[in-house]
Design a protein around this motif. Structure first.
Motif, PDB file in Angstrom:
ATOM      1  N   SER A 234       8.045 -23.206 -53.910  1.00 18.30           N
ATOM      2  CA  SER A 234       7.115 -22.136 -54.297  1.00 18.30           C
ATOM      3  C   SER A 234       7.669 -20.774 -53.922  1.00 18.30           C
ATOM      4  O   SER A 234       7.416 -19.784 -54.605  1.00 18.30           O
ATOM      5  CB  SER A 234       5.744 -22.360 -53.650  1.00 18.30           C
ATOM      6  OG  SER A 234       5.903 -22.661 -52.282  1.00 18.30           O
TER       7      SER A 234
ATOM      8  N   SER B  70       1.263  -7.560 -52.267  1.00 20.80           N
ATOM      9  CA  SER B  70       2.581  -6.953 -52.039  1.00 20.80           C
ATOM     10  C   SER B  70       2.422  -5.463 -51.787  1.00 20.80           C
ATOM     11  O   SER B  70       3.129  -4.880 -50.971  1.00 20.80           O
ATOM     12  CB  SER B  70       3.501  -7.176 -53.240  1.00 20.80           C
ATOM     13  OG  SER B  70       3.658  -8.536 -53.505  1.00 20.80           O
TER      14      SER B  70
ATOM     15  N   GLN C 265       7.933 -10.486 -49.587  1.00 20.18           N
ATOM     16  CA  GLN C 265       8.253 -10.582 -51.008  1.00 20.18           C
ATOM     17  C   GLN C 265       7.521  -9.518 -51.801  1.00 20.18           C
ATOM     18  O   GLN C 265       6.425  -9.111 -51.445  1.00 20.18           O
ATOM     19  CB  GLN C 265       7.816 -11.940 -51.539  1.00 20.18           C
ATOM     20  CG  GLN C 265       8.737 -13.055 -51.131  1.00 20.18           C
ATOM     21  CD  GLN C 265       8.385 -14.308 -51.879  1.00 20.18           C
ATOM     22  OE1 GLN C 265       7.420 -14.980 -51.563  1.00 20.18           O
ATOM     23  NE2 GLN C 265       9.153 -14.616 -52.904  1.00 20.18           N
TER      24      GLN C 265
ATOM     25  N   ILE D  80       4.804 -15.991 -63.599  1.00 23.87           N
ATOM     26  CA  ILE D  80       4.534 -16.330 -62.207  1.00 23.87           C
ATOM     27  C   ILE D  80       3.082 -16.101 -61.909  1.00 23.87           C
ATOM     28  O   ILE D  80       2.495 -15.115 -62.328  1.00 23.87           O
ATOM     29  CB  ILE D  80       5.370 -15.426 -61.288  1.00 23.87           C
ATOM     30  CG1 ILE D  80       6.829 -15.830 -61.415  1.00 23.87           C
ATOM     31  CG2 ILE D  80       4.930 -15.558 -59.843  1.00 23.87           C
ATOM     32  CD1 ILE D  80       7.773 -14.780 -61.245  1.00 23.87           C
TER      33      ILE D  80
ATOM     34  N   GLU E  91       3.474  -7.880 -61.233  1.00 21.39           N
ATOM     35  CA  GLU E  91       2.452  -8.224 -62.239  1.00 21.39           C
ATOM     36  C   GLU E  91       2.429  -7.094 -63.259  1.00 21.39           C
ATOM     37  O   GLU E  91       2.861  -5.969 -62.958  1.00 21.39           O
ATOM     38  CB  GLU E  91       1.075  -8.389 -61.591  1.00 21.39           C
ATOM     39  CG  GLU E  91       0.508  -7.085 -61.048  1.00 21.39           C
ATOM     40  CD  GLU E  91      -0.872  -7.252 -60.450  1.00 21.39           C
ATOM     41  OE1 GLU E  91      -1.294  -8.406 -60.202  1.00 21.39           O
ATOM     42  OE2 GLU E  91      -1.520  -6.220 -60.224  1.00 21.39           O
TER      43      GLU E  91
ATOM     44  N   ALA F 141       0.462 -14.743 -59.725  1.00 23.00           N
ATOM     45  CA  ALA F 141       0.375 -13.842 -58.578  1.00 23.00           C
ATOM     46  C   ALA F 141      -0.493 -14.488 -57.522  1.00 23.00           C
ATOM     47  O   ALA F 141      -1.474 -15.132 -57.844  1.00 23.00           O
ATOM     48  CB  ALA F 141      -0.213 -12.507 -59.015  1.00 23.00           C
TER      49      ALA F 141
ATOM     50  N   GLU G  78       1.920  -6.713 -57.181  1.00 20.31           N
ATOM     51  CA  GLU G  78       0.525  -7.157 -57.159  1.00 20.31           C
ATOM     52  C   GLU G  78      -0.098  -6.709 -55.839  1.00 20.31           C
ATOM     53  O   GLU G  78       0.598  -6.272 -54.926  1.00 20.31           O
ATOM     54  CB  GLU G  78       0.421  -8.659 -57.404  1.00 20.31           C
ATOM     55  CG  GLU G  78       1.205  -9.531 -56.453  1.00 20.31           C
ATOM     56  CD  GLU G  78       0.554  -9.680 -55.112  1.00 20.31           C
ATOM     57  OE1 GLU G  78      -0.680  -9.865 -55.067  1.00 20.31           O
ATOM     58  OE2 GLU G  78       1.274  -9.571 -54.102  1.00 20.31           O
TER      59      GLU G  78
ATOM     60  N   ILE H 124       5.943  -9.284 -55.306  1.00 16.77           N
ATOM     61  CA  ILE H 124       5.585 -10.074 -56.493  1.00 16.77           C
ATOM     62  C   ILE H 124       5.131  -9.090 -57.568  1.00 16.77           C
ATOM     63  O   ILE H 124       4.312  -8.210 -57.315  1.00 16.77           O
ATOM     64  CB  ILE H 124       4.439 -11.040 -56.166  1.00 16.77           C
ATOM     65  CG1 ILE H 124       4.720 -11.731 -54.831  1.00 16.77           C
ATOM     66  CG2 ILE H 124       4.214 -11.995 -57.320  1.00 16.77           C
ATOM     67  CD1 ILE H 124       5.277 -13.093 -54.924  1.00 16.77           C
TER      68      ILE H 124
ATOM     69  N   THR I  73      13.631  -8.472 -51.228  1.00 21.36           N
ATOM     70  CA  THR I  73      13.033  -9.437 -50.318  1.00 21.36           C
ATOM     71  C   THR I  73      13.568  -9.129 -48.944  1.00 21.36           C
ATOM     72  O   THR I  73      14.761  -9.274 -48.689  1.00 21.36           O
ATOM     73  CB  THR I  73      13.435 -10.871 -50.747  1.00 21.36           C
ATOM     74  OG1 THR I  73      13.137 -11.025 -52.129  1.00 21.36           O
ATOM     75  CG2 THR I  73      12.668 -11.898 -49.943  1.00 21.36           C
TER      76      THR I  73
ATOM     77  N   PRO J 215       9.571  -9.476 -63.715  1.00 23.28           N
ATOM     78  CA  PRO J 215      10.145 -10.646 -63.050  1.00 23.28           C
ATOM     79  C   PRO J 215      11.071 -11.395 -63.992  1.00 23.28           C
ATOM     80  O   PRO J 215      10.857 -11.400 -65.198  1.00 23.28           O
ATOM     81  CB  PRO J 215       8.938 -11.490 -62.679  1.00 23.28           C
ATOM     82  CG  PRO J 215       7.848 -11.034 -63.573  1.00 23.28           C
ATOM     83  CD  PRO J 215       8.136  -9.619 -63.937  1.00 23.28           C
TER      84      PRO J 215
ATOM     85  N   LYS K 129      10.402 -19.466 -56.473  1.00 24.97           N
ATOM     86  CA  LYS K 129       9.938 -19.168 -57.827  1.00 24.97           C
ATOM     87  C   LYS K 129       9.976 -17.682 -58.112  1.00 24.97           C
ATOM     88  O   LYS K 129      10.203 -17.243 -59.224  1.00 24.97           O
ATOM     89  CB  LYS K 129       8.477 -19.633 -57.967  1.00 24.97           C
ATOM     90  CG  LYS K 129       8.309 -20.949 -58.645  1.00 24.97           C
ATOM     91  CD  LYS K 129       6.938 -21.030 -59.316  1.00 24.97           C
ATOM     92  CE  LYS K 129       6.465 -22.471 -59.250  1.00 24.97           C
ATOM     93  NZ  LYS K 129       5.122 -22.688 -58.883  1.00 24.97           N
ATOM     94  N   THR K 130       9.722 -16.894 -57.073  1.00 24.28           N
ATOM     95  CA  THR K 130       9.592 -15.459 -57.315  1.00 24.28           C
ATOM     96  C   THR K 130      10.856 -14.683 -56.954  1.00 24.28           C
ATOM     97  O   THR K 130      10.836 -13.472 -56.876  1.00 24.28           O
ATOM     98  CB  THR K 130       8.434 -14.905 -56.469  1.00 24.28           C
ATOM     99  OG1 THR K 130       8.678 -15.288 -55.113  1.00 24.28           O
ATOM    100  CG2 THR K 130       7.117 -15.473 -56.925  1.00 24.28           C
TER     101      THR K 130
END
Lengths: 562, 447, 377
Positions: free
Chosen positions: B217, A204, A185, A543, A189, A545, A201, A187, A37, A538, B220-221
């Motif tokens: 939110s 990202s 971030q 989560i 998938e 996406a 995803e 993320i 991040t 993850p 969460k990730t």
């Protein structure tokens, strides 16, 4: 003695270019590293504002400093947070930018609708503006909740301030202070092409690609491609990558990469004594960086040349003050930049001899063969130099007025007879001594304190007699292109390549070499590698996406944008 | 009510402080705000306690700063001579050290980390909060700024204040910018006759809730490590919300508060004359900020730990002299080093004078402060961590005794940090890690 | 090293090889970093009779002479000099102190000569302009070379005015330094180019040119002196083009010209136009140069250089303008008016300080042939 052997052994180990540990590829175990991040850098923040609202919007204020980790600010961005005074500043900057955006001068061009009554809230117009702008700021469409919360802010603020536009500005500012804007971030998938693996995803991916090639947030075309799912196909990804590499915006991205790799942020705190170096001032410092960046982009992008040639090219660009530092006549158009080529055999060849390198890696009052040698090792060859031990005896090292030791070479040689010091200084000083023809301000000289300079040295066995020779030695060193490959990959990933990625990095280095060290080709290879978008599964449960969330959200998000 | 005259003469007074010797800033004393003794606010509250740190690099020349005897501070040794006027309001701690416990000596780093965080890290990355942030968490929660940091040598990363993690709380490097930040358009004068909360402030305060709501939110990730990093972001956000809340309320009047004259842009750099000039401006601004209740925690870094200070026209920095200047056979110490230390201690004296120069009843601002100095080494020439000089100034509203020399041979420097935290009300009985861990309060100075 | 590089860079970018016969000739250029009145002082010998009084004092005296009463004068000078331009009450009084009608700066002879304390010391910078050597009346001795017969009547006139008095080297007289410092940021730079056919290492003849540049000077990081090695384009305007024959001996360059002119700026004076111009310049090892230029120049140019700013110059410099007028007239020593016999020019000298520069032909204005040196850039 064992002491020395240990030091040398440590030195030998750290000189190896990359880890040789190999792991057998294991398809059953998910590959990839944990998601990083990353906080937006100052440059990226400014670029986003410029891309989104136009260059006339001023970004003022003090940004929290970036930190350098493992050789790059890009990796440090994955380690920093936001301190209290940092957030105070972000708040100020965001409100300032937002105030300009909603001002009378800009609202007609930047806000796509007009409120029914300018003194009151207007949810419809606020929704339109905030969803379109929010999509670009968060680098993905907003969820229902996200949009709703900001529209409410705009509404409440418009009531409190009795003005639609001020209220809208407040809502916009809160988006620019949100971690969803300030932090990138990744993320994850499931990867539909490799079962058991995870990938970033689509949105990202778009950010990963865009910040890598252009040092900017994804543009509307790239976001649209993400939305359509194009980035998940090889062809679709290649199409975007090729578009971005062909674009003039690639230059900005390449400049950002080298600015990071060469450590130019140190210029902000660089001081030269104005009595000893009266030519060196902030304009020179600024122009010096520009000179090196122009030299690099000219060689790599305009002439589409060999990466290694940046160390030996005599072609460069000079401004009037730089010409005075180099002591060459130059009449530049309107006081700005002019191409300049140094004559054959001139020691001022390549970026290592340029002011941005030799002046940056010097002390305020004198040159430093050790700092310069260390910089060649660490910055250009990716070789780590061990830190000096604590109890060093510096008795006579740099008394520049000592009549017995007139030059830096003499002073360092006398010092290097101590076996514990020689171990490390051996890998730095012989390189830096080749650059002694350049004083701390970057100007050429032939003598120090009346004694003629001996600028001979060696780099890992390659001997040379002057800076042009050193440039050739760097050009021939296999570590140099290997280093830029590792740096480029790390820069894009925001972290060091993991053990699993060693094979990938090696193949990048091999194809870089086979293809004649062409930099755009390297960028393309990285940007189209599945490794570039791989993340570990993850940690915290299922989560959603954002792409999925977006499709549940407002239909406005799907309309094609500006 | 007597309005405070905020015209040219205030500016001249501040400038007078900058121009040379410390000038006592005599300010009008508004009886109507104070109780009959003039020592506290009319509603019975004591003026709030203040904590600060003042950092300089490379320690002092051993043997030239330690007072001769433990106990009452009588005569100052040579290198602390510039501070002699304040011997009754300061404490000197000698003999304390940093323990490495076999870790490599991160030069110019391990020692100051031990002193300010209680922990000597394994590598060159710090991870523990510095003592000022721990104290700010207790005493700094009701002021506009939780703390203020300034760096006099031109680089915000010279700050030694950190909440956690690798990054310091950056210091202001421009006195003009600090002036605008504190006394610019967002300043609410505690003594202003009328007060109307700015509607914009209320709106902004309310809008920030939406940002705080993003937390769920967003988190969460995140993985665990990133969560910890983002915690700092959200702590900072709360700080900003609090600032706005305070701005929306009428502040309690403060007799000694006056707004200084606007500070102009000044050059920034590592040349010692420039650093001294900026330090003087920062010292004045911080004193006024404290007198006006803008914060209760102030951190000033005179230079970086490695001390890149230099003299104009000189090729060597303070740091280089520390290693390269031979110990003078006749004098027994490094003379150029002594010159730099004198400049640094004189500047420290100016800061103390700035605080002591603001009268609050029959006391001064300094009397409700505890300023703790910090440095990185005990003997710079060899990066030695023995006998690291430590000083405190001010009694913190009587929470600690002053005028003492505590000789604590071989003790960890963390004892000072522990003691001051306790004096400031931090609920801690033991602080530090490995051999720096201590639970031994310095009882000699506890009131 | 540096000299060779100049040759290489300036002419040989397209020609990497040097032609052997040209190798020994050398050209060096300089840009003037300071130009100040050549007023020598050691703090005592130059003004044994004291210094000229400051403005408030001579205004008091002159206004009394002009017939104003004591109370009127004190009231007018009460907040001297005061702010706000012409609102100062003393301004119109002093400006017409001759006959209460005409501007005394334009008509200085309406006021009787109040007198000027002049220099009566032994030394002065400058040159033997009239060729008479020690036999020259009112002449000085050069403090560095000890040449006798130096003619510098301008120094005699202004050297005991506080703001114009010299300072022991390396000091410069304060107001001239101040004026030049302001001026050099707004006016085109002055360039000197010296061509030594035998090189700068050997004694021999040189040719010297003076020109104005198209650009203003660039200051270096200290702000005080000019940045070395900057490139300036030569202004082709012939008004400021001068060619001199000279010689180099050791590291000292001398030269002369019967007629020399450089456009300056009305802030000091519009131009300096020398008859019988001489120059001497010492080049130091680091490439900087210091020296003197001198010659006869029309004293009316000097007078009006002050007078066109009237009372402002008078009180800022504490220099009584009618007194200056009479002193210049009295001490002028060259070029008598055929009708009246009054000398129209006065001997003078200025100190110069210079740093290395590149002086190149201006690319788009001149028909000059050799533009190879600019082509490659």
């Amino acid at each position: 003695m064992a002491h020395v052997k240990k030091a040398l052994a440590v030195v030998a180990l750290t000189l190896t270019v990359c880890s040789t540990a190999l792991l057998a590829a294991d398809d059953s175990k998910p590959a990839g590293s944990d998601a990083v991040t990353r906080r937006l850098s100052q440059e990226q923040y400014r670029q986003v504002v410029s891309d989104l609202f136009g260059p006339s919007i001023k970004v003022g204020g003090r940004f929290e400093p970036d930190i350098r980790r493992d050789g790059l600010l890009a990796m440090g961005s994955a380690q920093v947070s936001v301190t209290a005074s940092g957030l105070e500043e972000y708040d100020k900057i965001a409100r300032n930018v937002a105030a300009q955006v909603v001002s009378e001068a800009h609202r007609d061009t930047l806000i796509p609708c007009t409120p029914a009554n300018a003194k009151q809230p207007d949810d419809a117009c606020a929704t339109k503006f905030l969803s379109e702008t929010g999509r670009m700021l968060y680098r993905r469409p907003l969820t229902q909740d996200e949009l709703g919360s900001r529209v409410k802010v705009a509404n409440d603020a418009a009531v409190g301030l009795k003005d639609f536009y001020s209220g809208l500005g407040i809502a916009l500012a809160t988006m620019m202070e949100s971690p969803k804007f300030l932090f990138r971030q990744e993320i994850a998938e499931p990867d539909t092409d490799h079962s058991g693996q995870y990938r970033m995803e689509a949105y990202s991916k778009a950010s990963q690609l865009s910040f890598f090639l252009w040092n900017a947030a994804p543009d509307p075309e790239l976001l649209a491609a993400a939305e359509k799912g194009d980035l998940n196909s090889e062809k679709g990804l290649a199409k975007q990558v090729d578009r971005m590499i062909a674009s003039p915006r690639l230059q900005g991205g390449v400049r950002a990469f080298f600015t990071d790799m060469l450590g130019f942020e140190e210029f902000e705190t660089l001081a030269k004594d104005s009595m000893i170096f009266p030519k060196f001032n902030t304009k020179v410092a600024k122009d010096a960086q520009e000179q090196t960046l122009r030299t690099i982009t000219n060689t790599l992008l305009v002439e589409k040349g060999d990466y290694r040639d940046i160390f030996t090219t005599r072609k460069t660009f000079l401004s009037p003050v730089l010409a005075s530092v180099y002591q060459v006549p130059l009449v530049a158009p309107a006081g700005n930049w002019s191409p300049y080529e140094f004559p054959e055999g001139d020691p001022r060849a390549g970026i290592v001899s340029q002011v941005a390198f030799v002046a940056l890696h010097s002390h305020p009052g004198r040159s430093s063969p050790t700092l310069r040698g260390k910089a060649v090792r660490e910055v250009l060859l990716c070789q780590k130099v061990p830190t000096p031990p604590a109890n060093v005896n510096f008795t006579l090292v740099q008394d520049t007025k000592n009549p017995q030791y007139k030059t830096a070479r003499a002073r360092l040689h006398a010092h290097a007879t101590d076996a514990t010091c020689a171990g490390c200084h051996k890998i730095m000083d012989p390189i830096g001594l080749g650059l002694e023809a350049f004083d701390s301000g970057g100007s050429l000289r032939s003598a120090e304190n009346g004694e003629v300079l001996d600028t001979s040295g060696e780099l890992d066995g390659m001997k040379f007699t002057d800076a042009a020779g050193l440039a050739k030695a760097v050009h021939e060193d296999a570590a140099a292109p290997a280093c830029v490959v590792t740096r480029a990959a790390s820069y894009g990933l925001g972290r060091l390549p993991s053990k699993d990625e060693t094979e990938w990095v090696k193949s990048l280095q091999a194809s870089f070499k086979d293809g004649g060290y062409r930099f755009p080709a390297l960028l393309r290879r990285i940007a189209t590698s599945p490794e570039f978008y791989r993340v570990s599964p993850p940690r915290m449960g299922a989560i959603e996406a954002p792409s999925k969330l977006a499709s549940q959200a407002n239909p406005e998000a799907k309309e094609s944008q500006k | 009510m007597i309005p405070i005259n905020r015209t040219m003469n205030r500016r001249r007074m501040l400038r007078g402080m900058m121009g040379g010797a410390a000038v006592s800033v005599g300010l009008p004393f508004l009886d109507c705000f104070l109780n009959t003794n003039g020592t506290a606010l009319a509603d019975g509250q004591k003026l709030p306690v203040v904590f600060g740190t003042w950092f300089w690099g490379l320690g002092l020349n051993p043997g030239r700063w330690e007072p001769a005897q433990p106990g009452k501070l009588d005569k100052m040794n040579t290198e602390l001579q510039p501070l002699a006027a304040y011997k009754d309001k300061m404490n000197v701690f000698s003999g304390m050290k940093a323990f490495l416990d076999g870790k490599p000596n991160g030069v110019h780093f391990s020692g100051v980390q031990g002193m300010l965080t209680g922990t000597v890290p394994r590598g060159m990355t710090a991870d523990k909060p510095s003592v000022d942030t721990l104290i700010a968490d207790v005493i700094g929660t009701r002021t506009r700024f939780r703390s203020l940091e300034a760096c006099c040598a031109g680089n915000p990363s010279h700050s030694q204040s950190r909440r956690s993690g690798a990054v310091v709380n950056p210091g202001e490097i421009s006195p003009a910018a600090l002036y605008t930040r504190i006394f610019g358009p967002e300043f609410t004068d505690p003594n202003a006759a009328d007060f109307k909360p700015d509607p914009a402030v209320l709106v902004r305060r309310s809008a920030l809730t939406a940002v705080a709501d993003d937390r769920q939110s967003f988190e969460k990730t995140l993985g665990a490590a990133d969560k910890a990093r983002l915690d700092e972001y959200f702590t900072s956000l709360r700080g900003l919300e609090q600032q706005l809340e305070l701005q929306a309320q009428k502040p309690a009047p403060l007799a000694a508060c006056t707004v200084p004259g606007k500070v102009d842009e000044s050059p920034v750099g590592t040349e010692i004359e420039i650093v001294k000039a900026n330090h003087k401006l920062f010292a004045g601004l911080m004193a006024h900020a404290l007198a006006c209740g803008q914060t209760q925690v102030v951190n000033i870094a005179f230079s970086d730990a490695t001390s890149s200070l230099r003299r104009a026209g000189g090729t060597q920095t303070h740091h280089e002299f520390s290693h390269e200047e031979p110990v003078d056979a006749g004098l027994g110490y490094q003379p150029t080093l002594a010159w730099f230390f004198n400049e640094i201690m004189t500047s420290l004296a100016f800061y103390v004078a700035s605080l002591d120069g603001i009268k609050e009843g029959d006391k001064t601002l300094l009397d409700r402060c505890v300023i703790m100095t910090a440095t990185d080494l005990g003997y710079a020439k060899l990066h030695g961590l023995e006998n690291m000089p430590m000083l405190t100034f001010g009694g913190g509203n009587g929470r600690i005794k002053t005028g003492l020399h505590v000789a604590a041979q071989g003790e960890p420097t963390s004892r000072v940090g522990l003691t001051l935290q306790q004096a400031m009300g931090v609920p801690v009985s033991s602080w530090g890690t490995d051999s720096m861990q201590t639970s031994k309060t310095i009882t000699e100075i506890m009131a | 090293m540096f000299r060779m590089k100049t040759m290489l860079s300036a002419t040989a970018l397209a020609l990497p090889m040097l032609v052997a016969s040209v190798a020994s000739a050398e050209t060096r250029s300089f840009v003037i970093s300071y130009l100040t009145d050549g007023n020598w002082s050691d703090g005592k010998g130059d003004c044994p009779n004291g210094l000229n009084m400051s403005a408030i004092d001579f205004y008091r005296r002159d206004l009394a002479k002009a017939g104003y009463k004591h109370d009127e004068i004190e009231a007018a000078l009460k907040d001297f000099p005061g702010e706000g331009g012409l609102k100062q009450p003393w301004v119109p009084m002093v400006a017409t102190r001759g006959n209460h009608k005409d501007n005394v700066y334009a008509h200085p002879e309406t006021f009787p000569d109040p007198g000027m304390i002049e220099v009566s010391g032994k030394y002065s910078y400058g040159f033997n302009l009239d060729g008479k050597g020690a036999a020259s009346p009112n002449s000085f001795e050069e403090p560095d070379t000890h040449e006798k017969g130096v003619n510098n009547q301008l120094y005699r006139v202004e050297g005991c005015v506080r703001s114009y008095r010299g300072l022991p080297p390396p000091g410069r007289p304060s107001l001239p330094e101040n004026l030049w410092d302001v001026l050099r940021d707004v006016m085109p730079a002055w360039l000197i180019t010296i061509n030594a056919p035998g090189g700068f290492d050997k004694d021999g003849p040189v040719s010297i040119t003076w020109d104005r540049a198209l650009e203003r000077i660039t200051r270096d990081a200290s702000g005080a002196v000019a940045q070395a090695d900057m490139t300036y384009q030569i202004d082709p305007d012939p008004r400021s083009h001068n060619e001199l024959k000279g010689e180099i001996k050791g590291n000292v360059v001398t030269g002369a010209s019967p007629d020399w002119m450089m456009v300056l700026d009305p802030y000091m004076q519009p131009d300096i136009h020398f008859a019988k111009m001489h120059m001497r310049m010492t080049i130091a090892a680091d490439g900087t140069a210091r020296g003197t230029i001198g010659g006869y120049q029309p004293w009316s140019t000097i007078y009006y250089g002050f007078a066109d700013q009237g009372h402002i110059k008078e009180y800022a410099a504490s220099i009584n303008l009618p007194a200056l007028y009479y002193a210049l007239k009295r001490n002028a020593d060259y070029d008598p008016d055929p009708a009246t016999g009054q000398n129209r020019q006065i001997s003078s000298a200025y100190q110069i300080e210079a740093v290395r520069a590149f002086a190149v032909p201006s690319s788009n204005r001149t028909a000059q042939a050799d533009s190879d040196s600019t082509k490659a850039r």
